[in-house]
Enzyme design. Structure first.
Site, PDB file in Angstrom:
ATOM      1  CD1 TRP A 178       3.227   8.123  11.036  1.00  0.00           C
ATOM      2  CD2 TRP A 178       4.593   6.779  11.574  1.00  0.00           C
ATOM      3  NE1 TRP A 178       3.587   8.083  11.717  1.00  0.00           N
ATOM      4  CE2 TRP A 178       3.475   6.550  11.970  1.00  0.00           C
ATOM      5  CE3 TRP A 178       5.269   4.915  11.463  1.00  0.00           C
ATOM      6  CZ2 TRP A 178       3.456   5.588  13.374  1.00  0.00           C
ATOM      7  CZ3 TRP A 178       5.127   3.344  12.426  1.00  0.00           C
ATOM      8  CH2 TRP A 178       4.220   4.801  13.079  1.00  0.00           C
ATOM      9  CD  GLU A 219       2.264   8.244   6.509  1.00  0.00           C
ATOM     10  OE1 GLU A 219       3.486   8.383   6.979  1.00  0.00           O
ATOM     11  OE2 GLU A 219       1.360   7.924   6.864  1.00  0.00           O
ATOM     12  CE  LYS A 221      -0.990   6.450  14.023  1.00  0.00           C
ATOM     13  NZ  LYS A 221      -0.314   5.351  13.673  1.00  0.00           N
ATOM     14  CG  ASP A 252      -2.072   6.607   6.762  1.00  0.00           C
ATOM     15  OD1 ASP A 252      -3.476   6.073   6.501  1.00  0.00           O
ATOM     16  OD2 ASP A 252      -1.365   5.820   6.771  1.00  0.00           O
ATOM     17  CG  HIS A 255      -1.981   8.625   9.861  1.00  0.00           C
ATOM     18  ND1 HIS A 255      -1.041   8.682   9.613  1.00  0.00           N
ATOM     19  CD2 HIS A 255      -2.827   7.301   9.550  1.00  0.00           C
ATOM     20  CE1 HIS A 255      -0.999   7.378   9.350  1.00  0.00           C
ATOM     21  NE2 HIS A 255      -1.276   6.482   9.625  1.00  0.00           N
ATOM     22  CG  HIS A 279       0.631   6.039   3.377  1.00  0.00           C
ATOM     23  ND1 HIS A 279       1.526   5.731   4.644  1.00  0.00           N
ATOM     24  CD2 HIS A 279       1.902   6.058   2.346  1.00  0.00           C
ATOM     25  CE1 HIS A 279       2.433   5.461   4.047  1.00  0.00           C
ATOM     26  NE2 HIS A 279       2.921   5.648   3.066  1.00  0.00           N
ATOM     27  CG  ASP A 287      -4.362   4.568  11.619  1.00  0.00           C
ATOM     28  OD1 ASP A 287      -4.882   4.241  10.696  1.00  0.00           O
ATOM     29  OD2 ASP A 287      -3.255   4.563  11.948  1.00  0.00           O
ATOM     30  CG  ASP A 289      -3.778   0.891   9.269  1.00  0.00           C
ATOM     31  OD1 ASP A 289      -3.346   1.181   7.433  1.00  0.00           O
ATOM     32  OD2 ASP A 289      -2.855   0.793  10.234  1.00  0.00           O
ATOM     33  CG  ASP A 319      -0.300   2.576   5.226  1.00  0.00           C
ATOM     34  OD1 ASP A 319      -0.310   1.316   5.589  1.00  0.00           O
ATOM     35  OD2 ASP A 319       0.155   2.749   6.212  1.00  0.00           O
TER      36      ASP A 319
HETATM   37  C1  RNT Z   1       1.784   4.192  10.290  1.00  0.00           C
HETATM   38  C2  RNT Z   1       1.784   4.766   9.218  1.00  0.00           C
HETATM   39  C3  RNT Z   1       2.600   4.522   8.672  1.00  0.00           C
HETATM   40  C4  RNT Z   1       2.044   2.985   8.831  1.00  0.00           C
HETATM   41  C5  RNT Z   1       3.872   1.819   7.489  1.00  0.00           C
HETATM   42  C6  RNT Z   1       4.262   0.541   7.814  1.00  0.00           C
HETATM   43  O1  RNT Z   1       0.267   4.592  11.211  1.00  0.00           O
HETATM   44  O2  RNT Z   1       0.492   5.060   8.867  1.00  0.00           O
HETATM   45  O3  RNT Z   1       3.291   4.589   7.401  1.00  0.00           O
HETATM   46  O4  RNT Z   1       1.511   2.615   8.044  1.00  0.00           O
HETATM   47  O5  RNT Z   1       4.702   2.673   7.075  1.00  0.00           O
HETATM   48 ZN    ZN Z   2       0.831   5.380   6.446  1.00  0.00          ZN
END
Ligand code: RNT
Ligand code: ZN
Length: 412
Positions: A178, A219, A221, A252, A255, A279, A287, A289, A319
């Site tokens: 990523w 990955e 986004k 993810d 994302h 993820h 996003d 998290d 994640d």
């Molecule tokens: C960031 C991505 C990525 C990170 C990690 C730390 O938007 O989701 O995967 O969160 O690699």
């Molecule tokens: Zn991620």
């Protein structure tokens, strides 16, 4: 009759084999992300960059490898089953002054030893953020070839480490790329950076490894903080790159656009690919998290993995990173929720519901899915914890609180 026996009979009446579901769940290794333990700081930098952010200042952050390992061990002891640990390159353990383009398997030997001791697998991620050479928010797509080359070397070095993990542990390591690359405002050239990213990836993936040891994912986004208008590694970019090059496009759950769901993407991804990588995160308006909850969408993701026969083809990783709460509890809640969602899915009478759908009996589908919600799912989950010698709900948190008093609050 015990509560569990009663629950088992209720599920059996719907054609669901509870013991089989428990056996299946036991085999699923979930990759727990090391970065929840220290707010994504790692051991080779002291601030987080790249369009991602942790917020909060709950005490007890792991400040070094010993503390992080101790916290991870504590979390695993409260989660049923054996899993994996997801590492970032920034978590190398060494006294050498080694930059990211020069990292080697030996700088991660302590993690391999830790994994062997714990009976877990390892996954890996090159770290393309929190580094002076990433300060332009451009890495593999940077206009300066010298900067790109540095990050290409990092990508290559990381795959070599991932290969070592897979070979040492006998469990396939997922190496996931990523990058934060993008621009704050509307760019004048979208194609150029994408052409450079494509070329950089071609170089990174030109080295072939044994797929039993390492599998590769990329990955995408939609946006990041500070890079709101343009993301070089978008979903479309990576979907196309992955399908042309036999890699996995990692999804993810934070994302995509806020009303877009990953659950709906899983069947298409599994239909056209041997493997899938996820993820699992929880976006709150963006996003953000947050720690994953046992939400409808989490259950739907799990349902799709089960219905599409995808459990043994999917790399499930978590994640999220929340610095405003106890970090060990964050891991434990997230890991147990992922397992609960999978168990809930494994207990769904999917065969019967599919037959109703194909016969256009959509009322039956609706009623069936809704009434499943009041079945004694908790009794089956409790039995899973018993069989795995793991603490029950309403038991484990006490343990975390004790650890907080004895260990975490003594860190400053
Ligand atoms: C960031 C991505 C990525 C990170 C990690 C730390 O938007 O989701 O995967 O969160 O690699
Ligand atoms: Zn991620």
């Amino acid at each position: 009759m015990s509560n569990f026996t009663d629950a088992k009979e209720q599920y059996a009446a719907l054609g669901v084999d509870v013991d089989k579901a428990l056996e299946t769940l036991k085999k699923v290794r979930i990759s727990m992300h090391c970065w929840q333990g220290d707010d994504v700081l790692g051991f080779d930098s002291d601030s987080l960059s790249g369009g991602i952010a942790t917020t909060g200042n709950y005490p007890g952050r792991a400040r070094n490898p010993e503390e992080l390992m101790a916290d991870i061990k504590k979390a695993y002891s409260l989660i049923p089953g054996k899993h994996k640990l997801n590492l970032h390159a920034s978590y190398r353990i060494t006294d050498e002054k080694v930059d990211r383009d020069k990292i080697e398997p030996k700088h991660f030997q302590a993690w391999v030893d830790f994994a062997k001791e714990e009976g877990i697998g390892l996954d890996f991620n090159p770290t393309f953020f929190s580094h002076p050479k990433a300060s332009d928010n451009m890495t593999l797509s940077h206009p300066d070839k010298a900067v790109r080359d540095f990050w290409i070397e990092h990508g290559k070095a990381s795959r070599k480490i991932a290969d070592y993990f897979g070979e040492q542990l006998g469990i396939t390591c997922l190496d996931n790329v990523w990058i934060p690359d993008g621009t704050k405002d509307v760019p004048a050239d979208r194609l150029g950076p994408r052409m450079r990213l494509k070329d950089s990836l071609d170089q990174i993936f030109s080295v072939k490894y044994n797929p039993e040891h390492v599998k590769d994912a990329i990955e995408g986004k939609v946006f990041g903080i500070g890079v709101e208008s343009y993301t070089v590694g978008s979903h479309e970019f990576y979907m196309n790159y992955a399908s042309k090059n036999g890699l996995m496009c990692l999804l993810d759950t934070g994302h995509y656009h806020p009303t877009e769901v990953v659950s709906d993407k899983i069947s298409s991804m599994l239909l056209f690919n041997d493997n899938l990588a996820l993820h699992v995160s929880r976006p709150v308006r963006w996003d953000s998290d947050h720690v994953i909850k046992l939400s409808d969408e989490l259950k739907e993701i799990a349902e799709e993995l089960v219905r599409c026969n995808g459990l043994d083809r999917t790399f499930i990783a978590l994640d999220f990173f929340d610095a405003s709460i106890n970090r060990i509890a964050a891991w434990v809640v997230g890991m147990r929720n992922m397992q609960k969602a999978l168990l809930y899915a494994l207990l769904t009478p999917n065969k019967a519901l599919k037959e109703k759908q194909d016969a256009f009996q959509f009322t039956d589908v609706l009623v069936g899915l809704e009434e499943q919600k009041t079945l004694p799912f908790g009794e089956v989950w409790a039995e899973f914890c018993r069989r795995e010698n793991a603490p029950q709900d309403r038991e484990w948190f006490q343990d975390v609180k004790q650890y907080e008093q004895d260990v975490l609050f003594k860190r400053n």
